[in-house]
Write a protein that holds these residues in place. Structure first.
Motif, short mmCIF file in Angstrom:
data_model
loop_
_atom_site.label_atom_id
_atom_site.label_comp_id
_atom_site.label_asym_id
_atom_site.label_seq_id
_atom_site.Cartn_x
_atom_site.Cartn_y
_atom_site.Cartn_z
N SER A 103 1.01 -1.28 -0.14
CA SER A 103 -0.11 0.12 0.11
C SER A 103 0.81 1.33 0.02
CB SER A 103 -0.82 0.06 1.02
OG SER A 103 -0.30 0.23 2.36
N GLU A 104 2.03 1.14 0.77
CA GLU A 104 3.13 2.19 0.75
C GLU A 104 3.43 2.58 -0.92
OE1 GLU A 104 7.54 3.26 2.33
OE2 GLU A 104 6.03 2.28 3.59
N TYR A 105 3.94 1.41 -1.52
CA TYR A 105 4.45 1.65 -2.78
C TYR A 105 3.21 2.16 -3.61
CZ TYR A 105 8.78 0.24 -1.13
OH TYR A 105 10.10 0.02 -0.42
N VAL A 106 2.34 1.58 -3.72
CA VAL A 106 1.06 1.94 -4.50
C VAL A 106 0.58 3.45 -4.00
CG1 VAL A 106 -1.28 1.48 -5.01
CG2 VAL A 106 0.05 -0.21 -4.55
N GLY A 107 0.57 3.93 -3.06
CA GLY A 107 0.33 5.13 -2.50
C GLY A 107 1.36 6.18 -3.33
N ILE A 108 2.72 5.67 -3.39
CA ILE A 108 3.66 6.51 -4.25
C ILE A 108 3.32 6.70 -5.56
CG2 ILE A 108 6.14 6.59 -5.07
CD1 ILE A 108 6.89 5.07 -2.43
N VAL A 109 2.74 5.66 -6.31
CA VAL A 109 2.40 5.73 -7.55
C VAL A 109 1.21 6.52 -7.69
CG1 VAL A 109 1.17 4.24 -9.42
CG2 VAL A 109 3.17 3.29 -8.16
N VAL A 110 0.26 6.49 -6.91
CA VAL A 110 -1.13 7.36 -6.73
C VAL A 110 -0.52 8.80 -6.74
CG1 VAL A 110 -3.07 8.05 -5.72
CG2 VAL A 110 -2.49 5.60 -6.29
N LEU A 111 0.13 8.99 -5.76
CA LEU A 111 0.61 10.37 -5.51
C LEU A 111 1.44 11.07 -6.65
CD1 LEU A 111 1.15 13.07 -3.63
CD2 LEU A 111 3.27 11.97 -2.73
N SER A 112 2.24 10.20 -7.38
CA SER A 112 3.05 11.01 -8.33
C SER A 112 2.04 10.75 -9.71
CB SER A 112 4.01 9.63 -8.83
OG SER A 112 5.13 9.36 -8.00
N PHE A 113 1.09 10.10 -9.89
CA PHE A 113 0.03 10.31 -10.74
C PHE A 113 -0.60 11.64 -10.60
CE2 PHE A 113 0.43 6.05 -12.43
CZ PHE A 113 0.21 6.00 -13.93
N LEU A 114 -1.18 11.86 -9.59
CA LEU A 114 -1.88 12.85 -9.02
C LEU A 114 -1.11 14.15 -9.22
CD1 LEU A 114 -4.11 12.05 -6.06
CD2 LEU A 114 -4.79 12.48 -8.21
N THR A 115 0.15 14.36 -8.89
CA THR A 115 1.02 15.38 -8.83
C THR A 115 1.22 15.74 -10.53
OG1 THR A 115 1.97 14.96 -7.11
CG2 THR A 115 3.00 16.45 -8.46
N THR A 116 1.43 14.65 -11.29
CA THR A 116 1.53 14.68 -12.74
C THR A 116 0.52 15.39 -13.38
OG1 THR A 116 3.07 13.02 -12.80
CG2 THR A 116 2.18 13.51 -14.83
N LEU B 117 9.00 11.56 -10.50
CA LEU B 117 8.53 12.10 -9.18
C LEU B 117 8.49 10.82 -8.03
CD1 LEU B 117 5.07 13.96 -10.01
CD2 LEU B 117 7.14 14.85 -9.03
N ALA B 118 8.43 9.68 -8.66
CA ALA B 118 8.93 8.36 -7.62
C ALA B 118 10.26 8.41 -7.35
CB ALA B 118 8.46 7.05 -8.45
N PHE B 119 11.17 8.86 -8.03
CA PHE B 119 12.65 8.77 -7.86
C PHE B 119 12.94 9.79 -6.64
CE2 PHE B 119 16.62 10.98 -8.16
CZ PHE B 119 17.44 9.84 -8.15
N VAL B 120 12.14 11.15 -6.92
CA VAL B 120 12.19 12.14 -5.77
C VAL B 120 11.66 11.42 -4.33
CG1 VAL B 120 11.51 14.43 -5.41
CG2 VAL B 120 12.08 13.99 -7.63
N VAL B 121 10.71 10.86 -4.37
CA VAL B 121 10.28 10.42 -3.23
C VAL B 121 11.26 9.31 -2.61
CG1 VAL B 121 8.80 8.86 -2.30
CG2 VAL B 121 7.88 10.42 -3.93
N ILE B 122 11.87 8.61 -3.58
CA ILE B 122 13.11 7.73 -2.95
C ILE B 122 14.14 8.52 -2.58
CG2 ILE B 122 14.73 5.83 -3.57
CD1 ILE B 122 12.59 5.03 -5.44
N TRP B 123 14.70 9.62 -3.26
CA TRP B 123 15.85 10.47 -3.07
C TRP B 123 15.58 11.11 -1.42
CZ3 TRP B 123 15.46 16.13 -3.42
CH2 TRP B 123 16.67 16.67 -3.21
#
Length: 313
Positions: free
Chosen positions: A230-243, A268-274
């Motif tokens: 759910s955490e990683y799916v949340g990253i996907v959703v947040l990146s999609f919404l920001t995009t 954006l997902a890379f930014v989250v990891i960074w």
């Protein structure tokens, strides 16, 4: 009917595949940026089998439910944390005319459903009958209340600029000069989204050095894996919404629209990891201060700026 079936098939593939890709990417990025040797060994060449090893590990672990736990709530909490993100993906456009359901109130729907996902951590903390889990659940609730307001205000600025709550219509209305115009709102939205996902440096509810794993302390096996998913799916959703809201979605030269969307999402997902690798965890008081003293005034400033520009044009 065929278009609907294809759209839902694409959404299911994205839901199942992209979080795993981002999880594997996080292993490799953290290995390089922090000189972590472990994730680079499984499968030999560049640790390609690390994700498979993690899956096998979770599948082999014993599924334990504490004797004092509220069994029903304890068992459904991982699903409550995961399913809302799948529901949100249904209304996010991947490309022009490529969205499963185009709701007139799509943005309102997304923000409402995202709030439900956070309840999974609160339910898990309360049902575990563990003081560390309860503390983690209370911290998750505090973060939800604090960061929901700047998240909604920043999204409202884009809706005001586009004159609609439909996500595809917002992307259609997007112009290149929205990048500087909505930049403050974009930063606020992305930061508040990270806090709601409880990603570092906003991971106070799961602060290992203080409360073990917070709401997930008593979880093992596949239920724990569902929280991680759910955490990683949340990253996907947040990146999609920001995009979609702030970066123009499928807009871009030369390449197909869906490819532009995916490129922005992975950036954006890379930014989250960074951010996870680079910044230390905030204290609880710093976390709340950032929301109320920092992000909320900035979101209100963005709303005022959007209103002024809309009046002038």
């Amino acid at each position: 009917m065929l278009d609907v079936v294809l759209s839902f098939a694409v959404i299911l593939v994205v839901f199942l595949l992209l979080p795993l890709v981002i999880g594997q990417t996080e292993h490799k990025v953290m290995a390089h940026m922090q000189s972590r040797l472990g994730p680079m060994y499984a499968g030999r060449f560049h640790g390609w089998a690390q994700l498979i090893a993690d899956g096998v590990k979770f599948a082999q672990k014993e599924d334990v439910i504490p004797a004092a736990a509220d069994r029903r709530i304890f068992m459904i909490a991982p699903g409550v944390a995961l399913v809302p993100y799948l529901v949100v993906l249904i209304v996010i456009p991947f490309d022009r005319d490529r969205v499963a359901v185009d709701l007139d109130l799509g943005l309102f729907f997304v923000l409402a459903v995202l709030g439900i996902g956070v309840l999974g951590a609160i339910m898990a903390g309360w049902a575990s009958a563990n003081k560390y889990s309860v503390l983690g659940g209370m911290r998750a609730a505090a973060q939800l209340m604090s960061y929901e307001l700047p998240l909604v205000l920043a999204a409202s600025s884009v809706a005001m600029a586009a004159g609609t709550l439909s996500l595809p219509a917002i992307v259609e209305s997007w112009q290149w000069w929205w990048l500087p115009w909505q930049a403050i709102g974009g930063v606020v939205f992305f930061t508040a989204g990270l806090a709601e996902l409880r990603r570092p440096p906003f991971d106070m509810p799961v602060a290992e050095s203080e409360i073990i794993m917070g709401p997930m302390t008593e979880y093992t096996g596949m239920r724990f894996a569902l929280f991680m998913l759910s955490e990683y799916v949340g990253i996907v959703v947040l990146s999609f919404l920001t995009t979609v809201l702030f970066l123009g979605g499928w807009h871009g030269p030369l390449l197909p629209g869906w490819l532009w969307t995916l490129a922005k999402v992975f950036l954006l997902a890379f930014v989250v990891i960074w951010l996870r690798v680079s910044f230390p965890r905030l204290r609880e008081d710093q976390l709340q201060k950032l929301a109320w003293v920092g992000l909320v005034p900035l979101a209100l400033l963005q709303l005022a700026l959007t209103g002024v520009v809309k009046v002038l044009i």
